[in-house]
Design a protein around this motif. Sequence first.
Motif, PDB file in Angstrom:
ATOM      1  N   SER A  75       0.866  -1.181   0.000  1.00 23.81           N
ATOM      2  CA  SER A  75       0.000   0.000   0.000  1.00 23.81           C
ATOM      3  C   SER A  75       0.903   1.231   0.000  1.00 23.81           C
ATOM      4  N   TYR A  76       1.569   1.462  -1.137  1.00 19.77           N
ATOM      5  CA  TYR A  76       2.632   2.463  -1.191  1.00 19.77           C
ATOM      6  C   TYR A  76       2.106   3.892  -1.016  1.00 19.77           C
ATOM      7  N   SER A  77       0.935   4.180  -1.585  1.00 19.65           N
ATOM      8  CA  SER A  77       0.364   5.523  -1.439  1.00 19.65           C
ATOM      9  C   SER A  77      -0.023   5.791   0.009  1.00 19.65           C
ATOM     10  N   GLN A  78      -0.551   4.772   0.661  1.00 19.20           N
ATOM     11  CA  GLN A  78      -0.932   4.915   2.065  1.00 19.20           C
ATOM     12  C   GLN A  78       0.311   5.108   2.932  1.00 19.20           C
ATOM     13  N   ALA A  79       1.365   4.322   2.658  1.00 17.64           N
ATOM     14  CA  ALA A  79       2.619   4.469   3.397  1.00 17.64           C
ATOM     15  C   ALA A  79       3.207   5.854   3.184  1.00 17.64           C
ATOM     16  N   TYR A 100       7.892   6.496  -3.565  1.00 17.28           N
ATOM     17  CA  TYR A 100       7.755   7.148  -4.872  1.00 17.28           C
ATOM     18  C   TYR A 100       8.341   6.274  -5.984  1.00 17.28           C
ATOM     19  N   GLN A 101       9.456   5.610  -5.690  1.00 17.03           N
ATOM     20  CA  GLN A 101      10.044   4.733  -6.704  1.00 17.03           C
ATOM     21  C   GLN A 101       9.078   3.601  -7.049  1.00 17.03           C
ATOM     22  N   GLU A 116      10.328  12.568  -7.996  1.00 20.89           N
ATOM     23  CA  GLU A 116       9.984  12.783  -6.595  1.00 20.89           C
ATOM     24  C   GLU A 116      10.832  11.897  -5.678  1.00 20.89           C
ATOM     25  N   ALA A 117      11.070  10.657  -6.125  1.00 21.63           N
ATOM     26  CA  ALA A 117      11.913   9.746  -5.342  1.00 21.63           C
ATOM     27  C   ALA A 117      13.305  10.343  -5.155  1.00 21.63           C
ATOM     28  N   THR A 118      13.867  10.851  -6.246  1.00 20.99           N
ATOM     29  CA  THR A 118      15.196  11.455  -6.203  1.00 20.99           C
ATOM     30  C   THR A 118      15.232  12.649  -5.253  1.00 20.99           C
ATOM     31  N   GLN A 119      14.213  13.483  -5.299  1.00 18.54           N
ATOM     32  CA  GLN A 119      14.152  14.660  -4.432  1.00 18.54           C
ATOM     33  C   GLN A 119      14.167  14.267  -2.955  1.00 18.54           C
ATOM     34  N   TYR A 120      13.425  13.230  -2.622  1.00 19.79           N
ATOM     35  CA  TYR A 120      13.353  12.841  -1.207  1.00 19.79           C
ATOM     36  C   TYR A 120      14.602  12.093  -0.755  1.00 19.79           C
ATOM     37  N   TRP A 121      15.230  11.345  -1.647  1.00 15.85           N
ATOM     38  CA  TRP A 121      16.513  10.727  -1.265  1.00 15.85           C
ATOM     39  C   TRP A 121      17.561  11.811  -1.018  1.00 15.85           C
TER      40      TRP A 121
END
Length: 261
Positions: free
Chosen positions: A34-38, A62-63, A70-75
């Motif tokens: 449940s990636y969106s929920q996480a 995000y990945q 977005e994944a890159t921004q948060y990493w």
Amino acid sequence: MSEDIEALDIDSEVLDVGTDSTLFSAISQYQNKSYSQALNTLMSEVETDKTGIYASLIGNCYQKLGALNEATQYWQKAISKNPTCYRAFLGLGNVAYTQNHIKQALIYWHIAHSILPENAQINYNLATAYSRKDDRFNAIYYYEKFIKYSDKNTTKDYAYVSKLIISLRNKAMELIRSGAKAIKDDKVNLAVQFFIKAITNYPMIPKVVQNIAKIFACDRNFPKAIEYYKMAYKIDDKLKICLVDIANAYIALKQYDLAYC
């Protein structure tokens, strides 16, 4: 060799969540896909988190959702909070690799490796990238580390790498036996050819690599000797004598700055 790369998922290691109920909930949601929920759960406290773990795991979410920017921004956000957040460097390397930026992926993964060298996934990713670059020595070197540190010996990757290592090692030992016979027959040049073929197949035999270096040094081929002495020392850092031999080879080449560095 395999070219598959996996992200370091939340469930691929044990995270000490302590009393952090928000993190516990997010991990449970992530493990249930449940990636969106996480993602929403983690977002609620990402700004107050000082460890970088929230931002790093948001990057993972995000990945999984295919949002690589977005994944890159948060990493990157995770790294700004905590420069030792190896998960973030691993994730950045994963994105670079999937975009065929192998050199950049290796840079990120080597940083992750310097932070946590005993992580199986980091070693596997490094091995796979070096395999893509046709760098057999480093590919096998990191595949060996993957096998050593992996606690998941029932996975497809583990089975593949184990089978590969055994096959290459057996071929190398066969060539070494041929080389030993050539030495007995006083055919040194032929023996060297067998030994080089052996470590080309499976380079993780430091004594053989060291002996090849010595032969090159005796032939005054010091650049090649240095190459193999360095290889032997990387495989087994207990071979301190290799450092002396490297220095002596640089002296013979009159490269004194390298000899005494």
